[in-house]
Design a protein around this motif. Structure first.
Motif, PDB file in Angstrom:
ATOM      1  N   PHE A 107     -13.119  45.810 -56.561  1.00  0.00           N
ATOM      2  CA  PHE A 107     -12.952  44.448 -56.015  1.00  0.00           C
ATOM      3  C   PHE A 107     -12.555  44.515 -54.542  1.00  0.00           C
ATOM      4  O   PHE A 107     -13.128  43.832 -53.688  1.00  0.00           O
ATOM      5  CB  PHE A 107     -11.872  43.726 -56.839  1.00  0.00           C
ATOM      6  CG  PHE A 107     -11.302  42.490 -56.193  1.00  0.00           C
ATOM      7  CD1 PHE A 107     -12.025  41.308 -56.167  1.00  0.00           C
ATOM      8  CD2 PHE A 107     -10.033  42.511 -55.629  1.00  0.00           C
ATOM      9  CE1 PHE A 107     -11.497  40.171 -55.575  1.00  0.00           C
ATOM     10  CE2 PHE A 107      -9.503  41.378 -55.037  1.00  0.00           C
ATOM     11  CZ  PHE A 107     -10.234  40.203 -55.011  1.00  0.00           C
ATOM     12  N   LEU A 108     -11.605  45.394 -54.239  1.00  0.00           N
ATOM     13  CA  LEU A 108     -11.133  45.540 -52.858  1.00  0.00           C
ATOM     14  C   LEU A 108     -12.238  46.102 -51.958  1.00  0.00           C
ATOM     15  O   LEU A 108     -12.513  45.564 -50.879  1.00  0.00           O
ATOM     16  CB  LEU A 108      -9.904  46.446 -52.837  1.00  0.00           C
ATOM     17  CG  LEU A 108      -9.246  46.672 -51.486  1.00  0.00           C
ATOM     18  CD1 LEU A 108      -8.739  45.371 -50.910  1.00  0.00           C
ATOM     19  CD2 LEU A 108      -8.080  47.663 -51.621  1.00  0.00           C
ATOM     20  N   ASP A 154     -15.437  46.076 -52.327  1.00  0.00           N
ATOM     21  CA  ASP A 154     -16.515  45.108 -52.163  1.00  0.00           C
ATOM     22  C   ASP A 154     -16.189  44.141 -51.027  1.00  0.00           C
ATOM     23  O   ASP A 154     -17.057  43.826 -50.190  1.00  0.00           O
ATOM     24  CB  ASP A 154     -16.698  44.353 -53.479  1.00  0.00           C
ATOM     25  CG  ASP A 154     -17.692  43.230 -53.360  1.00  0.00           C
ATOM     26  OD1 ASP A 154     -18.878  43.536 -53.237  1.00  0.00           O
ATOM     27  OD2 ASP A 154     -17.287  42.059 -53.378  1.00  0.00           O
ATOM     28  N   ALA A 155     -14.935  43.690 -50.973  1.00  0.00           N
ATOM     29  CA  ALA A 155     -14.531  42.736 -49.925  1.00  0.00           C
ATOM     30  C   ALA A 155     -14.559  43.388 -48.548  1.00  0.00           C
ATOM     31  O   ALA A 155     -15.025  42.792 -47.572  1.00  0.00           O
ATOM     32  CB  ALA A 155     -13.137  42.185 -50.221  1.00  0.00           C
ATOM     33  N   ILE A 156     -14.087  44.629 -48.464  1.00  0.00           N
ATOM     34  CA  ILE A 156     -14.070  45.321 -47.169  1.00  0.00           C
ATOM     35  C   ILE A 156     -15.505  45.570 -46.698  1.00  0.00           C
ATOM     36  O   ILE A 156     -15.848  45.332 -45.542  1.00  0.00           O
ATOM     37  CB  ILE A 156     -13.311  46.669 -47.295  1.00  0.00           C
ATOM     38  CG1 ILE A 156     -11.883  46.451 -47.819  1.00  0.00           C
ATOM     39  CG2 ILE A 156     -13.299  47.411 -45.955  1.00  0.00           C
ATOM     40  CD1 ILE A 156     -10.991  45.678 -46.883  1.00  0.00           C
ATOM     41  N   GLY A 183     -18.109  43.873 -47.465  1.00  0.00           N
ATOM     42  CA  GLY A 183     -18.663  42.583 -47.052  1.00  0.00           C
ATOM     43  C   GLY A 183     -18.272  42.238 -45.632  1.00  0.00           C
ATOM     44  O   GLY A 183     -19.100  41.772 -44.837  1.00  0.00           O
TER      45      GLY A 183
END
Lengths: 246, 246
Positions: free
Chosen positions: A65-66, A68-70, A72
């Motif tokens: 989850f983390l 993926d955000a970075i 992005g």
């Protein structure tokens, strides 16, 4: 603590297996890992995760989850800088084309995650988990971020991940939703019609709202600053609704 | 260049209006802006953007795309650190509840974007654009990121944005999609039934696939590690499909 890590003193206390893992991560990442536990967690797919008390599983999904955000954020900045004259619709679409399961999967394998994963958890059977390496790659990015910070992760993504993506090729395959809908309607023997419902605005700023009718029934709407864009959006919405994929 | 910016020499060349804008941004941000042009761009909603040649509009939408990605990454790390024992489903859902149009809008107004926007573009009429301040807030974050870097933006978000979000309140209102579906079915006089289609896996790792039938027709499917989770997902998918919102 920083000094100890920089001198590599912490690796003195690594087990033999951890040392081997740290060495292969260094090859992949270009830098020695500080907190090896983070990377070990990233290499723990939920399928093999141990269940602790209260049913809580310790797996790489949170790190995914983390990461993926970075990823992005980094890709967003990259595209923002690379295409100064393209609008946000193009940027959004290009990013979602780049960061999809398939390309992450193959990139994960290319940068060597398969070997590292074998080293860590052995040659277990992961049939059925099609996005294993993509998931592990994202979790790995999350681990790098926590271990080394934003700038290191950004550099890692730009230098070692992006070059595996076929950016120009992906942009060339612009998805034309309208032609998809037309193709589908011919196959399914349905009639389709685009109707302009509204035109808002003044000379400087216009907004079209278009409805797509299939067999005389309104299926979806779309809006945009030109009729063409509005039709595209209506077609895209219809594709989503009717689950038309190819 | 850095030194010039740090000494504030660049502000000597600002116009009177720009100086006033820089001062009010400093109040909001806690630090003097370096590149004022970025912030001016962030304060240009597409409705009032000038059209340049070839139909390209210079508006804040590209910055919004960037700011949205940075905000997503910062919130992801914040939630990751704050809830070490919650799974990624919880993290994903909490983030999307936090970062929605409504909360961004009200936060944008609370931190003073309304005043700064008035200063920059005057008291124009923006009726119809409900998410104006949320959009400007995201674009503003994009501008801060380009002007000041990741760490400054992260600190800004954690110290000046997050405190306006009612985190605990949002988490408490867990969306129960199954009860939504049941409510809807009673209102619409439809029968609903959940059917377990498959149970994969072994004792340690299970996956349920559940179908939701409405009036005997399969409407959606969901999967999860428990029957309850799979039913929730099937209900959520049906809500999306049937556009059930409340």
């Amino acid at each position: 603590m920083k000094l100890i890590q920089r001198l590599g003193i912490n690796t003195l206390f690594f087990s033999k297996k951890d040392k081997r893992l740290a060495a292969s991560i260094k090859v992949m990442m270009g830098s020695r890992p500080f907190n090896i536990a983070l990377y070990k967690l990233a290499l723990t797919p939920s399928g093999i995760a141990e269940e602790t008390m209260k049913g809580f599983k310790i797996s790489n999904e949170r790190l995914e989850f983390l990461g993926d955000a970075i990823l992005g954020a980094v890709i967003a900045e990259y595209l923002f800088q690379k295409y100064p004259y393209r609008d946000e619709g193009f940027l959004t679409e290009t990013r979602s084309k780049l960061v999809n399961r398939e390309s992450l999967n193959s990139t994960g394998i290319k940068i060597g995650l398969k070997n590292v994963l074998n080293l860590e958890i052995g040659d277990r059977n992961f049939i059925g988990n099609k996005s294993l390496y993509g998931d592990v790659l994202e979790a790995f990015l999350g681990a790098i971020y926590l271990d080394k910070g934003y700038h290191f992760t950004k550099k890692f993504i730009l230098k070692r991940i992006l070059l595996h993506f076929d950016l120009e090729g992906m942009i060339a395959t612009v998805t034309n939703y309208k032609s998809k809908i037309i193709e589908w309607s011919q196959k399914e023997n349905k009639s389709i019609e685009y109707k302009v419902l509204h035109v808002h605005g003044n000379q400087r700023f216009k907004e079209f709202i278009v409805a797509l009718e299939i067999d005389g029934e309104e299926t979806s709407q779309g809006k945009g600053s030109t009729k063409k864009k509005a039709e595209q959006e209506a077609s895209k919405n219809a594709c989503d609704l009717l689950k038309i994929t190819q």
